[in-house]
Design an enzyme around this catalytic site. Structure first.
Site, PDB file in Angstrom:
ATOM      1  N   GLU A 183       0.831  -1.208   0.000  1.00 12.17           N
ATOM      2  CA  GLU A 183       0.000   0.000   0.000  1.00 12.17           C
ATOM      3  C   GLU A 183       0.865   1.257   0.000  1.00 12.17           C
ATOM      4  OE1 GLU A 183      -3.850   0.154   0.422  1.00 12.17           O
ATOM      5  OE2 GLU A 183      -3.017   1.814  -0.693  1.00 12.17           O
ATOM      6  N   ASP A 185       1.033   4.060  -3.020  1.00 15.07           N
ATOM      7  CA  ASP A 185       0.543   5.420  -2.768  1.00 15.07           C
ATOM      8  C   ASP A 185       1.667   6.440  -2.968  1.00 15.07           C
ATOM      9  OD1 ASP A 185      -1.762   4.117  -2.034  1.00 15.07           O
ATOM     10  OD2 ASP A 185      -1.526   4.426   0.117  1.00 15.07           O
ATOM     11  N   SER A 190      -7.195   1.463  -4.088  1.00 14.23           N
ATOM     12  CA  SER A 190      -6.007   1.976  -3.396  1.00 14.23           C
ATOM     13  C   SER A 190      -5.099   2.729  -4.354  1.00 14.23           C
ATOM     14  CB  SER A 190      -5.189   0.812  -2.816  1.00 14.23           C
ATOM     15  OG  SER A 190      -5.760   0.336  -1.642  1.00 14.23           O
ATOM     16  N   ASP A 234     -17.084  10.269 -18.598  1.00  9.05           N
ATOM     17  CA  ASP A 234     -18.105   9.310 -18.183  1.00  9.05           C
ATOM     18  C   ASP A 234     -17.656   7.899 -18.571  1.00  9.05           C
ATOM     19  OD1 ASP A 234     -20.414   8.241 -17.251  1.00  9.05           O
ATOM     20  OD2 ASP A 234     -21.720   9.083 -18.825  1.00  9.05           O
ATOM     21  N   GLY A 245     -23.885   8.782 -17.492  1.00 12.81           N
ATOM     22  CA  GLY A 245     -24.132   9.595 -16.297  1.00 12.81           C
ATOM     23  C   GLY A 245     -23.574   8.905 -15.058  1.00 12.81           C
ATOM     24  N   ASP A 303     -23.076   6.607 -11.945  1.00 11.75           N
ATOM     25  CA  ASP A 303     -23.519   5.255 -11.600  1.00 11.75           C
ATOM     26  C   ASP A 303     -22.750   4.777 -10.370  1.00 11.75           C
ATOM     27  OD1 ASP A 303     -20.995   3.891 -12.589  1.00 11.75           O
ATOM     28  OD2 ASP A 303     -21.669   4.889 -14.434  1.00 11.75           O
TER      29      ASP A 303
END
Ligand SMILES: *[C@@H]1O[C@H](CO)[C@@H](O)[C@H](O)[C@H]1NC(C)=O
Ligand SMILES: *[C@@H]1O[C@H](CO)[C@@H](O)[C@H](O)[C@H]1NC(C)=O
Ligand SMILES: *[C@@H]1O[C@H](CO)[C@@H](O)[C@H](O)[C@H]1NC(C)=O
Ligand SMILES: *[C@@H]1O[C@H](CO)[C@@H](O)[C@H](O)[C@H]1NC(C)=O
Ligand SMILES: *[C@@H]1O[C@H](CO)[C@@H](O)[C@H](O)[C@H]1NC(C)=O
Ligand SMILES: *[C@@H]1O[C@H](CO)[C@@H](O)[C@H](O)[C@H]1NC(C)=O
Length: 710
Positions: free
Chosen positions: A374, A378, A627, A668, A687, A689
């Site tokens: 992680e 990051d 992540s 989108d 749109g 969701d």
């Protein structure tokens, strides 16, 4: 029932002082004579002047004391909180010994929270004339402080219930009342039954299934702990080895109950088993910078090409990117350098600005993908995408206790914190500092100790069902307050589609988690808090390029998404959700999700989360997860802040109202789904969701939008 009305001629009004000691002493003196009256129903007030002199300004006619035959009638009590879904992997162990001392914390309701949405819209809605005019911490504290009426009412109740008021303390912020009470006192006060709960691997937790308070107090009290809450502690869990190692309140426990921990339990955040960790894919031996392989290998160059984002070029003051990690999860400098050599050579040797919170260490002794994946992901992507801007790593929790989101929030916001544990109030769940366990951090809990950055990216999350609604609402309001102060808060939406954090769904019959092949969808938290920006994951289809539309992530992971069971739809989502239900209503009923069409939907946005090339423990491998999406989206917001600050504007702060009002600034995503719980999940569509939200960043359009705002 015997009522006895006593009339006393001298009575005062009180105000919690900034000087808690003098305040407590005052109470001792004034109420010494009253402590025999176990059922004092109504106290009158003592006014406490800030100049340190007690001044009796008002003499009330009478103090009405009702002494009722013990116990006080239960008729007025109403259930305040109840846990409907038992926490994962915990089972009831034994009734709590009545003499066990519990650190009771009473969270008082705050004023003006009903205006939260109005306030946040003032500073973050694009049509507001006050856009970007963020609040000072002082204004936030004053606006939401509990009212005098709330303080008086709760204190009267405690006194009437036989709690000597000299045992009661206030938090600095005045939002918490604190009291050490025995289990038997707490059971009487709250009409609750306390039990010790045990997790499979030998962890213990004190809780009750429900608790009650007099009905007239409901509007004055948010939550009381420890009660029904099982917060998901992040990081290394508490090792209960010997009774002497126990935190003080637990020391009265039977020795039998304190078994040695043998293995790390599944699911503790920050630990290698944490379900919110990114997922590891194939090893990569030929990491390539070319844009032709972005369907199988994501690099920073692919992300810049996908979202038309520029290389960073400036580093204005006060605009470091904030990345939050929970110990024992940690980065290795050698991995950063290995990755920089390949993808950002000028950064070789660079480290994040590291803020260690609550005795945190960037540990190097345990190394594996679970410990380093992680942080590597990051930091490698965050640091390179915002370069030459700096990245600030908030490393939270010591190696013994770890920490929870509340510990971090205490550290960046003194108004959320108190002098005795802060909103990190549950000693067996939230980490308590000083840590009394061997090897634990023996310094004080960080309280407003570090400044927040303008953007906070957190790639950890849990399930709504793991916590109570009131607990989540209180934490969510803290995110709202940070938003008012100009902080953008981004959380990953989860990697198991509609099956929450860890691929588990809820059995509608028993309300418990099942193995994830049927049942109710499990929304994640904090992503469903309407005051954070929840980030889902997309991917480049095999054989496609950065020039083709992305699809919802369907390789290794599925983008977390759905509808909250706790939070109602914020006004900024109304149009998007109305349109979603009108044109793309999902084929499920209330047996699957909250289909009221009035619930908060998540995620808000998305970014690529599949096939990231990451250096972990000396090897390159492919990494998958929301992540990855979260620091990527956060980095682009940081670049936008960079431009706004250079133009003498404020940082963007809470993003959602501006994004939902301008969905055209996102690409989108209309294909793919987020399967789970034995269903295909929701589908990505035209749109907004509940798979990819409004879509992925169109950086130039987003920059134009935010630069065009005041
Ligand atoms: C509760 O007891 C602990 C341990 O004795 C003490 O440190 C703490 O200050 C007490 N809290 C209150 C509210 O009295
Ligand atoms: C910016 O940094 C300076 C010190 O470098 C500090 O005094 C100031 O409070 C910071 N401002 C913000 C908004 O963080
Ligand atoms: C980390 O390493 C230490 C020392 O090798 C070991 O004792 C400990 O059990 C390890 N922790 C975990 C969670 O694996
Ligand atoms: C999950 O639980 C269901 C119902 O109890 C069972 O039929 C199924 O075999 C289980 N699946 C797995 C993979 O364990
Ligand atoms: C991508 O497509 C190629 C060619 O069709 C195929 O050989 C490869 O296995 C696919 N990769 C994945 C990850 O599906
Ligand atoms: C669905 O959401 C609404 C609005 O927040 C809420 O009132 C309702 O209790 C939720 N229903 C369920 C079953 O969680």
């Amino acid at each position: 029932m015997v009522f006895c009305i006593l009339a006393l001629s001298n009575c005062f009004s009180y105000r919690p002082s900034r000087d808690a000691q003098s305040f407590n002493k005052l109470f001792k003196q004034l109420y010494g004579l009253l402590t025999n009256h176990q059922h004092l129903l109504k106290l009158c007030e003592i006014r406490w002047k800030v100049d340190m002199r007690v001044e009796i300004v008002q003499v009330f006619a009478a103090l009405v004391v009702a002494i009722i035959a013990s116990p006080i009638s239960t008729s007025s009590h109403v259930v305040h909180e109840k846990r409907s879904v038992p926490p994962r992997r915990w089972s009831r162990h034994s009734r709590l010994h009545p003499a066990t001392v519990l650190p009771i914390r009473i969270g008082l309701t705050q004023q003006n929270l009903h205006r939260a949405e109005e306030f946040i819209n003032q500073v973050s809605h694009p049509e507001s004339s006050q856009y970007g005019q963020h609040w000072s911490p002082k204004k936030v504290a004053e606006t939401f402080a509990p009212s005098q009426d709330t303080l008086d009412t709760v204190m009267s109740w405690l006194s009437a219930s036989g709690i000597e008021l000299n045992r009661v303390k206030f938090s600095l912020s005045g939002t918490w009342i604190m009291l050490n009470a025995t289990a038997s006192e707490a059971e009487n006060l709250l009409r609750a039954e306390y039990h010790l709960y045990k997790q499979q691997n030998g962890y213990y937790h004190i809780a009750c299934d429900e608790y009650s308070i007099p009905s007239h107090l409901s509007k004055h009290i948010d939550i009381i702990t420890p009660t029904v809450h099982f917060d998901r502690r992040i990081g290394a869990p508490r090792r209960l080895q010997h009774p002497d190692d126990l935190p003080l309140p637990l020391r009265g426990l039977n020795k039998r109950m304190t078994k040695r921990r043998t293995t790390t339990p599944h699911g503790i955040m920050g630990s290698p088993e944490d379900a919110s960790n990114p997922k590891k894919g194939a090893a990569i031996t030929n990491a390539l910078m070319t844009l032709e392989n972005c369907d199988t290998m994501i690099t920073p160059a692919c992300l810049r090409a996908l979202y038309h984002a520029p290389l960073g070029s400036t580093a204005v003051k006060n605009n470091s990117l904030g990345i939050v990690e929970y110990t024992p999860e940690a980065f290795l400098q050698s991995d950063l350098d290995m990755w920089f050599r390949e993808f950002s050579p000028s950064q070789v040797g660079q480290s994040p600005i590291t803020k260690l919170i609550d005795g945190a260490v960037v540990q190097t002794q345990n190394q594996s993908f679970g410990f380093n994946g992680e942080s590597s992901l990051d930091l490698q992507y965050g640091m390179s995408l915002v370069h030459p801007q700096t990245t600030t790593l908030f490393q939270v929790g010591d190696l013994v206790e770890g920490a929870s989101f509340n510990n971090f929030l205490d550290a960046i916001d003194a108004t959320y914190c108190t002098f005795d544990g802060g909103d990190s109030k549950n000693p067996t769940v939230d980490a308590q500092y000083p840590d009394t366990l061997p090897g634990g951090f023996d310094g004080p809990l960080a309280c407003g100790a570090v400044a927040s950055t303008n953007v906070l990216s957190t790639s950890y999350s849990s399930n709504e069902a793991d916590l109570t609604a009131k607990y989540e609402e209180r934490q969510c309001m803290e995110y709202m307050k940070l938003g008012l102060q100009g902080v953008s808060i981004l959380y990953s939406s989860g990697d198991f589609g509609v099956a929450g954090e860890g691929g588990e769904c809820i059995d509608a019959g028993t309300g418990t988690y099942n193995n994830g092949t049927s049942g109710l969808f499990t929304p994640s938290f904090p992503g469903t808090c309407p005051y954070v920006t929840s980030v889902g994951a997309t991917m480049i289809m095999n054989g496609s390029t950065v020039r083709n539309p992305e699809s919802a992530a369907e390789l290794v992971i599925f983008s977390g998404g759905g509808f909250s069971n706790v939070f109602s739809m914020p006004s900024y989502q109304q149009k998007a959700l109305d349109s979603y239900f009108a044109h793309n209503a999902p084929p499920y009923g209330a047996d699957r999700f909250n289909n009221s069409q009035k619930a908060r939907g998540y995620p808000d946005v998305s970014a690529n989360g599949v096939n990231y090339v990451v250096a972990v423990d000396g090897d390159f491998s492919l990494v998958f997860g929301t992540s990855a999406s979260t620091p990527t989206f956060a980095s682009l917001i940081n670049l936008i802040n960079e431009k706004r600050i250079a133009a003498k504007k404020s940082p963007v702060g809470f993003l959602n109202p501006a994004l939902y009002a301008n969905p055209q600034v996102l690409n989108d995503v209309t294909t793919g789904g987020n399967q789970g719980c034995g269903t295909a999940g929701f589908e990505s569509t035209t749109g907004w969701d509940p798979v990819t939200g409004l879509g992925t960043p169109n950086f130039p359009a987003m920059l134009d939008l935010f630069m065009g705002l005041p």
